[in-house]
Design a protein around this motif. Structure first.
Motif, PDB file in Angstrom:
ATOM      1  N   PHE A 115       0.802  -1.223   0.000  1.00 53.18           N
ATOM      2  CA  PHE A 115       0.000   0.000   0.000  1.00 53.18           C
ATOM      3  C   PHE A 115       0.840   1.279   0.000  1.00 53.18           C
ATOM      4  CE2 PHE A 115      -2.145  -3.361   2.438  1.00 53.18           C
ATOM      5  CZ  PHE A 115      -3.262  -3.563   1.638  1.00 53.18           C
ATOM      6  N   ILE A 116       2.120   1.184   0.285  1.00 53.04           N
ATOM      7  CA  ILE A 116       2.927   2.406   0.435  1.00 53.04           C
ATOM      8  C   ILE A 116       4.008   2.554  -0.629  1.00 53.04           C
ATOM      9  CG2 ILE A 116       2.515   2.486   2.921  1.00 53.04           C
ATOM     10  CD1 ILE A 116       5.273   1.352   3.381  1.00 53.04           C
ATOM     11  N   VAL A 117       4.340   1.490  -1.351  1.00 54.06           N
ATOM     12  CA  VAL A 117       5.413   1.620  -2.349  1.00 54.06           C
ATOM     13  C   VAL A 117       4.868   2.295  -3.603  1.00 54.06           C
ATOM     14  CG1 VAL A 117       6.684  -0.368  -1.478  1.00 54.06           C
ATOM     15  CG2 VAL A 117       4.984  -0.680  -3.285  1.00 54.06           C
ATOM     16  N   PRO A 118       5.694   3.099  -4.262  1.00 57.10           N
ATOM     17  CA  PRO A 118       5.208   3.816  -5.447  1.00 57.10           C
ATOM     18  C   PRO A 118       5.165   2.975  -6.715  1.00 57.10           C
ATOM     19  CG  PRO A 118       7.470   4.450  -4.950  1.00 57.10           C
ATOM     20  CD  PRO A 118       7.027   3.549  -3.842  1.00 57.10           C
ATOM     21  N   TYR A 119       5.946   1.873  -6.782  1.00 59.42           N
ATOM     22  CA  TYR A 119       6.018   1.068  -8.002  1.00 59.42           C
ATOM     23  C   TYR A 119       5.979  -0.424  -7.656  1.00 59.42           C
ATOM     24  CZ  TYR A 119       7.796   5.425 -10.062  1.00 59.42           C
ATOM     25  OH  TYR A 119       7.942   6.721 -10.474  1.00 59.42           O
ATOM     26  N   ASP A 120       5.705  -1.215  -8.668  1.00 49.83           N
ATOM     27  CA  ASP A 120       5.831  -2.662  -8.547  1.00 49.83           C
ATOM     28  C   ASP A 120       7.324  -2.976  -8.379  1.00 49.83           C
ATOM     29  OD1 ASP A 120       6.086  -5.398  -8.891  1.00 49.83           O
ATOM     30  OD2 ASP A 120       4.664  -5.501 -10.560  1.00 49.83           O
ATOM     31  N   PRO A 121       7.707  -3.690  -7.311  1.00 51.21           N
ATOM     32  CA  PRO A 121       9.140  -3.917  -7.078  1.00 51.21           C
ATOM     33  C   PRO A 121       9.812  -4.768  -8.153  1.00 51.21           C
ATOM     34  CG  PRO A 121       7.823  -5.248  -5.590  1.00 51.21           C
ATOM     35  CD  PRO A 121       6.873  -4.315  -6.278  1.00 51.21           C
ATOM     36  N   ASN A 122       9.034  -5.523  -8.933  1.00 49.71           N
ATOM     37  CA  ASN A 122       9.615  -6.383  -9.967  1.00 49.71           C
ATOM     38  C   ASN A 122       9.436  -5.825 -11.376  1.00 49.71           C
ATOM     39  OD1 ASN A 122      10.373  -8.329  -8.013  1.00 49.71           O
ATOM     40  ND2 ASN A 122       8.309  -9.205  -8.057  1.00 49.71           N
TER      41      ASN A 122
ATOM     42  N   GLY B 289      16.200  -1.269 -14.107  1.00 55.48           N
ATOM     43  CA  GLY B 289      15.236  -0.172 -14.112  1.00 55.48           C
ATOM     44  C   GLY B 289      14.169  -0.275 -13.049  1.00 55.48           C
ATOM     45  N   ARG B 290      14.362  -1.154 -12.063  1.00 50.53           N
ATOM     46  CA  ARG B 290      13.375  -1.318 -10.994  1.00 50.53           C
ATOM     47  C   ARG B 290      13.598  -0.268  -9.915  1.00 50.53           C
ATOM     48  NH1 ARG B 290      14.677  -7.685 -10.405  1.00 50.53           N
ATOM     49  NH2 ARG B 290      16.707  -6.686 -10.044  1.00 50.53           N
ATOM     50  N   ASP B 291      12.504   0.214  -9.357  1.00 50.95           N
ATOM     51  CA  ASP B 291      12.572   1.250  -8.326  1.00 50.95           C
ATOM     52  C   ASP B 291      13.185   0.682  -7.048  1.00 50.95           C
ATOM     53  OD1 ASP B 291      11.749   3.962  -7.296  1.00 50.95           O
ATOM     54  OD2 ASP B 291      10.600   2.690  -5.932  1.00 50.95           O
ATOM     55  N   ILE B 292      14.285   1.292  -6.590  1.00 51.78           N
ATOM     56  CA  ILE B 292      15.001   0.764  -5.436  1.00 51.78           C
ATOM     57  C   ILE B 292      14.192   0.944  -4.158  1.00 51.78           C
ATOM     58  CG2 ILE B 292      17.058   1.059  -3.989  1.00 51.78           C
ATOM     59  CD1 ILE B 292      18.654   1.588  -6.485  1.00 51.78           C
ATOM     60  N   LEU B 293      13.483   2.053  -4.010  1.00 54.91           N
ATOM     61  CA  LEU B 293      12.683   2.268  -2.813  1.00 54.91           C
ATOM     62  C   LEU B 293      11.625   1.174  -2.658  1.00 54.91           C
ATOM     63  CD1 LEU B 293      11.749   3.876  -0.367  1.00 54.91           C
ATOM     64  CD2 LEU B 293      10.400   5.325  -1.909  1.00 54.91           C
ATOM     65  N   SER B 294      10.949   0.841  -3.738  1.00 52.80           N
ATOM     66  CA  SER B 294       9.926  -0.206  -3.688  1.00 52.80           C
ATOM     67  C   SER B 294      10.547  -1.557  -3.343  1.00 52.80           C
ATOM     68  CB  SER B 294       9.200  -0.292  -5.032  1.00 52.80           C
ATOM     69  OG  SER B 294       8.578   0.937  -5.348  1.00 52.80           O
ATOM     70  N   ARG B 295      11.691  -1.848  -3.943  1.00 55.96           N
ATOM     71  CA  ARG B 295      12.353  -3.115  -3.659  1.00 55.96           C
ATOM     72  C   ARG B 295      12.914  -3.146  -2.233  1.00 55.96           C
ATOM     73  NH1 ARG B 295      13.139  -6.651  -7.403  1.00 55.96           N
ATOM     74  NH2 ARG B 295      15.087  -7.479  -6.544  1.00 55.96           N
TER      75      ARG B 295
END
Length: 285
Positions: free
Chosen positions: A43-50, A73-79
């Motif tokens: 619910f809090i991450v901005p992108y799909d981590p994969n 190109g994956r968002d590090i914050l989400s991952r």
């Protein structure tokens, strides 16, 4: 104060003491924040981590990607947020297997003594004679990579310290007037061990467990770093650091961000353990 004089701390009293201990309070806040972030990750991450976007690979931190992107190109914050889940789950499984096994072995060895004690403690010494981390890596290499296999490997190599500690404390309790009085009123067997020995052994075991948590996190990250943890593309801090080392000189944030998360989490558990020692151990504070 002897081991017999240690009594379990009530819930409200314990919470009050935690809040009045600077290290325990600081560690608790950080640990609770990490747990909340892991639970609420979808619910809090901005992108799909994969989600892979090769056009945005290795982007530096920006308004669109606060912590940048990795080599795919994956968002590090989400991952990073999702990566807390397998790490904390592995720690939980290790704790649920390691501590009860070690405490049970130690209590049985210390209470019954004689042949049972010799057998159990020799097995404990054999397991303890091997380097824990190397033995865990060997187990995972044999059983195959994966979260459960990693947790089993760490648990099966970490319980001896709890067994030895519980055995010493139980041996002291066995000769105490406290247990003699309990036996005089008809409390024996499993009821005696569960209701009178275990509560007095638990405080020191909890302290040791809290101190070991940071080491378990580092070991879990080590498994992920070597490719023996969760399988890609699942986000996990150790594997994220391993991916970042390939571009560490030009895109340092790819490895630095998950490395910092491991550092902060380990530090938080160490602070919490230091505060718990002051609260639960009568020789401190």
């Amino acid at each position: 104060m002897s081991a017999v004089e240690q009594v379990p701390i009530g819930g409200r009293s314990f919470a009050r003491r935690v809040l009045h201990s600077p290290s325990a309070a600081a560690g608790s806040v950080v640990v609770l924040f990490i747990l909340a972030a892991a639970l609420l990750a979808p619910f809090i991450v901005p992108y799909d981590p994969n989600l892979q976007e090769t056009a945005n690979r290795l982007m530096p931190p920006s308004a669109a990607h606060w912590l940048g992107t990795d080599g795919f190109g994956r968002d590090i914050l989400s991952r990073l947020v999702f990566g807390a889940r397998p790490t904390l789950l592995l720690v939980l499984v290790v704790v649920l297997l390691m501590a009860p096994l070690g405490i049970a072995v130690g209590i049985f060895a210390g209470f019954f003594g004689s042949t049972i004690e010799r057998i159990l403690m020799r097995v404990t010494d054999i397991v303890m004679s091997f380097p824990r981390l190397l033995l865990a890596f060997a187990f995972v290499a044999i059983m195959g990579p994966g979260l459960i296999n990693g947790a089993l490997a760490l648990a099966l190599t970490s319980w001896p310290a709890y067994a030895r500690q519980a055995r010493v404390e139980t041996a002291i309790l066995r000769r105490s007037d406290y247990l003699a009085a309990a036996e005089m009123v008809g409390i024996r067997g499993v009821r005696l061990l569960w209701g009178h020995v275990l509560p007095l052994v638990l405080p020191s075991a909890i302290i040791r467990l809290a101190l070991d948590l940071s080491g378990i996190i580092l070991a879990a990250a080590g498994l992920g770093f070597l490719g023996l943890g969760v399988r890609p593309p699942t986000a996990e801090w150790g594997s994220m650091v391993a991916e970042g080392t390939q571009v560490i000189f030009d895109q340092w944030w790819v490895a630095a961000v998950p490395g910092l998360a491991i550092l902060v989490t380990s530090l938080a558990f160490n602070l919490l353990a230091d505060g718990l020692r002051d609260i639960l151990d009568p020789r401190h504070g």
